[in-house]
Design an enzyme around this catalytic site. Structure first.
Site, short mmCIF file in Angstrom:
data_model
loop_
_atom_site.label_atom_id
_atom_site.label_comp_id
_atom_site.label_asym_id
_atom_site.label_seq_id
_atom_site.Cartn_x
_atom_site.Cartn_y
_atom_site.Cartn_z
N HIS A 42 0.83 -1.20 0.00
CA HIS A 42 0.00 0.00 0.00
C HIS A 42 0.87 1.26 0.00
CE1 HIS A 42 -3.31 -2.78 1.13
NE2 HIS A 42 -3.92 -2.01 0.26
N ARG A 59 1.71 -9.78 -1.25
CA ARG A 59 1.97 -8.63 -2.12
C ARG A 59 3.11 -7.77 -1.62
NH1 ARG A 59 -3.63 -5.15 -1.70
NH2 ARG A 59 -2.43 -3.28 -2.14
N CYS A 72 -10.10 -1.63 -10.45
CA CYS A 72 -9.56 -0.53 -9.65
C CYS A 72 -8.19 -0.85 -9.07
CB CYS A 72 -10.54 -0.13 -8.54
SG CYS A 72 -10.89 -1.47 -7.41
C1 PEP Z 1 -7.00 -4.03 -4.86
O1 PEP Z 1 -6.80 -4.95 -4.09
O2 PEP Z 1 -6.74 -4.09 -6.09
C2 PEP Z 1 -7.56 -2.76 -4.37
C3 PEP Z 1 -7.92 -1.79 -5.19
O3 PEP Z 1 -7.64 -2.61 -3.02
P1 PEP Z 1 -6.40 -2.18 -2.07
O4 PEP Z 1 -5.21 -1.89 -2.95
O5 PEP Z 1 -6.87 -1.02 -1.29
O6 PEP Z 1 -6.19 -3.41 -1.26
MG MG Z 2 -7.63 -4.81 -2.08
#
Ligand code: PEP
Ligand code: MG
Length: 595
Positions: free
Chosen positions: A199, A474, A511
């Site tokens: 993030h 991730r 997204c």
């Molecule tokens: C995603 O997982 O692609 C997403 C948009 O949510 P976040 O990055 O806030 O986990």
């Molecule tokens: Mg997500």
């Protein structure tokens, strides 16, 4: 004679592009990221000692503040008295005994105990409804914040002393830290740990802050506030740069800015392929100020409002009124454009101060997002009330994060109904929002048909979908080769979701970060994605990539890509296709100029 500091070069990994120039600023290297406070303790006696030491430190802090007030010329009598009552609270034997008892009985950290005790006090104080007790509670909250900050091993905000345009250095950057550093004008990030889908990296890219990770930050110790240049595109750091290097990078930064400004002209054009296929281009935002930026860069809606970032550093659960104000303001600013508000995606690497759950062995596989919300009904209901009440113009949608079963979606929708019933009884005005479901877990993609029947739209979160589909953290840099949205398995999941959405006649958006990568634009179009939602900063580049693409060619490319067996092969094909389009464009421009 002027001492000339020796230049130093570090090579790391590029996580967010751009050039940042500024003085080095060390966040505490030893301290755990703020958002990851642990609740496991070794010894009760040690924990109680820590608590009493924190009381001592905060007492000194407040006494110092009192002294400063006394020295001020203006009438500060009231503030001195207020600080005095806070000092009294710090000595309150009942409060101290309650926290000690909680540490002993719950075997938890002092900060966790304090948080729980203060939450109890809040219920009791505020239920009395007397302004005296409400004010008393404010004092207690302030004291608790200061104590928790000390217990977390940090001052109220380590960024308070950050110089302008600083290059922030830390071991691992938490999402909350990245947000605060961005708000305070940091010019770059350097860390020892971190990966591109974390993030913190997503925030850096969204805010245009260069980020270099896997760097030997120990080599920077002892260099004080030395000047540094961070090249986030190549993963390089130059400390005490030579005047030639400084000139070069300053010019490069200017060039990049000009290129960005030129791209911003895309705002004037529709988000449409050259053969007429219209795409809905929306923005991902995490703070209210970004609504304006998103509009400025020509978005046609907010496709993802990550609400959890609004409250990461709040010690208390945000009230309905506090939340409503923000959501209503955002919806009002968007007026005729849609806005998708995602309910709190708390957990994983996003743990706000107001919610510090039990330490989990696998936080990303734990009590995160919708799972946590369905367990914390009051928290969930408060947010739903605030969002639904904000839907006065009819442009607000609610999006549920990390749905992995149909039951979760149904339970969340039940709660929406319950809230709406209450609001009707209270005669509160609102319009029922559209309901959407995030597809971030493979099971959700596999049962997309069932989910599609139950909601008004789907939104694919590829950042998590890649993580969960490939069972790859991730944030784990060592697995970066495996973490790829071009993986054939991931692409098949996306295709399946798009197909089901079309069959059920509901829109489907992407997204995740992949939506902002122009190399993937034709592929995503070919997979049947109708809406791209990206950080405001990425809007012009994605618009350009959409306008360069043709839907027929995109479908052919996608058909071919889906026959390939590895992420590397697919990435290579996408890169070649992208370079070809760029070369053709350059040729067309050159021909136009020579005519
Ligand atoms: C995603 O997982 O692609 C997403 C948009 O949510 P976040 O990055 O806030 O986990
Ligand atoms: Mg997500």
């Amino acid at each position: 004679m002027v001492a000339i500091s020796k230049p130093l070069h570090l090579q790391g990994i590029a996580l967010a592009a751009g050039i940042g120039i500024g003085p080095l600023f060390f966040l505490s290297l030893e301290a755990e990221p703020f958002a990851r406070a642990t609740d496991i303790i070794c010894e009760v006696s040690e924990e109680l000692q820590r608590f009493h030491y924190a009381i001592e430190l905060v007492t000194n802090e407040i006494k110092q503040l009192q002294e400063q007030q006394k020295n001020e010329q203006n009438d500060s009598q009231e503030s001195i008295m207020l600080l005095g009552s806070q000092l009294q609270l710090l000595r309150d034997p009942v409060l101290i005994a309650d926290v000690e008892e909680a540490v002993e009985q719950q075997q938890c950290t002092a900060q966790m105990a304090l948080r729980n005790v203060v939450a109890e006090y809040q219920k009791n104080f505020l239920s009395i409804g007397d302004p005296f007790f409400t004010e008393r509670f404010q004092d207690m909250k302030d004291i608790a914040c200061r104590l928790i900050a000390q217990l977390q091993g940090t001052t109220a905000s380590p960024f308070a002393i950050m110089p302008a345009q600083a290059v922030v250095i830390t071991t691992a950057l938490a999402a909350a830290q990245a947000i605060e550093a961005a708000q305070r004008g940091a010019s770059a990030f350097i860390t020892a740990q971190g990966a591109s889908a974390s993030h913190a990296a997503i925030i850096a890219k969204a805010k245009g802050i260069p980020y270099v990770s896997q760097a030997d930050i120990n080599a920077l110790l002892g260099l004080g506030n030395a000047l540094a240049v961070v090249d986030g595109s190549r993963g390089e750091v130059f400390v005490n740069p030579t005047s030639t290097a400084l000139r070069h990078y300053t010019a490069l930064a200017g060039q990049m800015q000009r290129h960005f400004d030129e791209l911003a002209e895309e705002t004037l054009w529709p988000a449409q392929t050259f053969d007429g296929y219209h795409v809905h281009l929306s923005a991902n935002i995490d703070m209210i100020s970004e609504v304006q930026t998103a509009r400025q860069y020509g978005c046609s809606g907010i496709g993802l409002f990550r609400t959890e970032y609004l409250f990461l550093s709040e010690i208390e659960c945000p009230s309905e009124a506090e939340q409503h104000k923000i959501y209503y303001h955002a919806a009002e600013q968007m007026s005729q454009w849609p806005i998708v508000i995602r309910t709190f995606d708390i957990g994983g690497d996003k743990l706000p101060l107001f919610y510090q759950g039990k330490e989990e062995r696998n936080p990303f596989l734990g009590c995160r997002a919708i799972r946590l919300l369905l367990q914390q009904r009051e928290l969930f209901k408060t947010q739903l009330r605030a969002i639904i009440r904000a839907n006065i113009l009819g442009n607000v949608s609610v999006l549920f994060p990390m749905i992995s079963t149909l039951t979760e979606l149904q339970q969340a929708k039940e709660l929406v109904k319950e809230v709406e019933k209450e609001l009707i009884q209270e005669e509160q005005p609102f319009i029922s929002p559209r309901i959407g479901c995030m597809i971030e877990v493979p099971t959700a993609a596999i049962i997309a048909d069932l989910l599609a029947k139950e909601c008004d739209f789907l939104s694919i979160g590829t950042n998590d979908l890649v993580q969960y589909a490939l069972a790859v953290d991730r944030e784990n840099y060592l697995l970066r080769e495996l973490y790829s949205p071009a993986d054939p398995g991931v692409l098949r999941l996306i295709k399946q979701v798009a197909l089901e959405a079309h069959q059920h006649d509901i829109p489907v958006a992407i997204c995740g970060e992949v939506a902002a990568d122009p190399r993937f634009t034709p592929l995503l179009l070919g997979l049947g994605i109708q809406e791209f939602s990206v950080a405001p900063r990425h809007l012009p580049a994605v618009k350009k990539a959409i306008r360069r693409a043709g839907i027929v060619a995109a479908t052919q490319l996608t058909d071919y890509v889906l026959t390939l067996g590895s992420a590397r092969e697919i990435e290579a094909v996408l890169e070649t296709a992208y370079q070809k389009v760029l070369a053709e464009e350059l040729e067309a421009v050159t021909m136009n100029l020579s005519q």
